[in-house]
Design a protein around this motif. Structure first.
Motif, mmCIF file in Angstrom:
data_model
loop_
_atom_site.group_PDB
_atom_site.id
_atom_site.type_symbol
_atom_site.label_atom_id
_atom_site.label_comp_id
_atom_site.label_asym_id
_atom_site.label_seq_id
_atom_site.Cartn_x
_atom_site.Cartn_y
_atom_site.Cartn_z
ATOM 1 N N SER A 46 0.818 -1.218 0.000
ATOM 2 C CA SER A 46 0.000 0.000 0.000
ATOM 3 C C SER A 46 0.852 1.269 0.000
ATOM 4 O O SER A 46 0.338 2.366 -0.193
ATOM 5 C CB SER A 46 -0.932 0.005 1.217
ATOM 6 O OG SER A 46 -0.181 -0.037 2.413
ATOM 7 N N CYS A 47 2.153 1.113 0.179
ATOM 8 C CA CYS A 47 3.079 2.257 0.199
ATOM 9 C C CYS A 47 3.754 2.494 -1.152
ATOM 10 O O CYS A 47 4.557 3.418 -1.282
ATOM 11 C CB CYS A 47 4.164 2.024 1.245
ATOM 12 S SG CYS A 47 3.573 1.786 2.920
ATOM 13 N N CYS A 62 -0.875 2.372 4.561
ATOM 14 C CA CYS A 62 0.585 2.367 4.504
ATOM 15 C C CYS A 62 1.159 2.820 5.846
ATOM 16 O O CYS A 62 2.063 2.183 6.387
ATOM 17 C CB CYS A 62 1.080 3.272 3.377
ATOM 18 S SG CYS A 62 2.863 3.541 3.377
#
Length: 120
Positions: A46-47, A62
């Motif tokens: 998610s980052c 994230c």
């Protein structure tokens, strides 16, 4: 010579047991603990956009994942950021290393080195 055989066998067995224990300890003592670096990297998927673009908004997911990683294995984040897997994914270490600050994580390791980078 036959009388030395049991002693030699015992010494070889002891050496094998010690080396096996060392290998098992080394396998579980990486920067990410017993978690393979690929799994740690996947947990930070998610980052991805924030790790390649300093202007991208860092998602709450994230930030949660990075906070958890810093709390459990602070050196793991650096290992992930500098890994060949991260490079293949287009992650820019100089940008990725700023994510803890961009997430406003208070307990981040400020001033610690991560390769040639310093954690802000």
């Amino acid at each position: 010579m036959a009388s030395n055989m049991p002693t030699c066998f015992a010494a070889v067995m002891a050496l094998m047991l010690v080396s096996q224990a060392f290998v098992q300890e080394a396998n579980g003592a990486g920067e990410c603990g017993k978690t393979p670096i690929q799994s740690a990297a996947a947990s930070l998927s998610s980052c991805l956009s924030a790790a390649g673009n300093a202007k991208a908004k860092v998602s709450p997911t994230c930030c949660t994942k990075v906070t958890a990683l810093i709390n459990t294995a602070p050196k793991c984040l650096c290992a992930v950021v500098l890994s060949p897997l991260a490079k293949k994914a287009g992650i820019k270490p100089a940008i990725a290393i700023t994510i803890p600050k961009r997430c406003n994580i208070k307990k981040r390791p400020v001033g610690k080195k991560c390769g040639s980078y310093i954690i802000p």
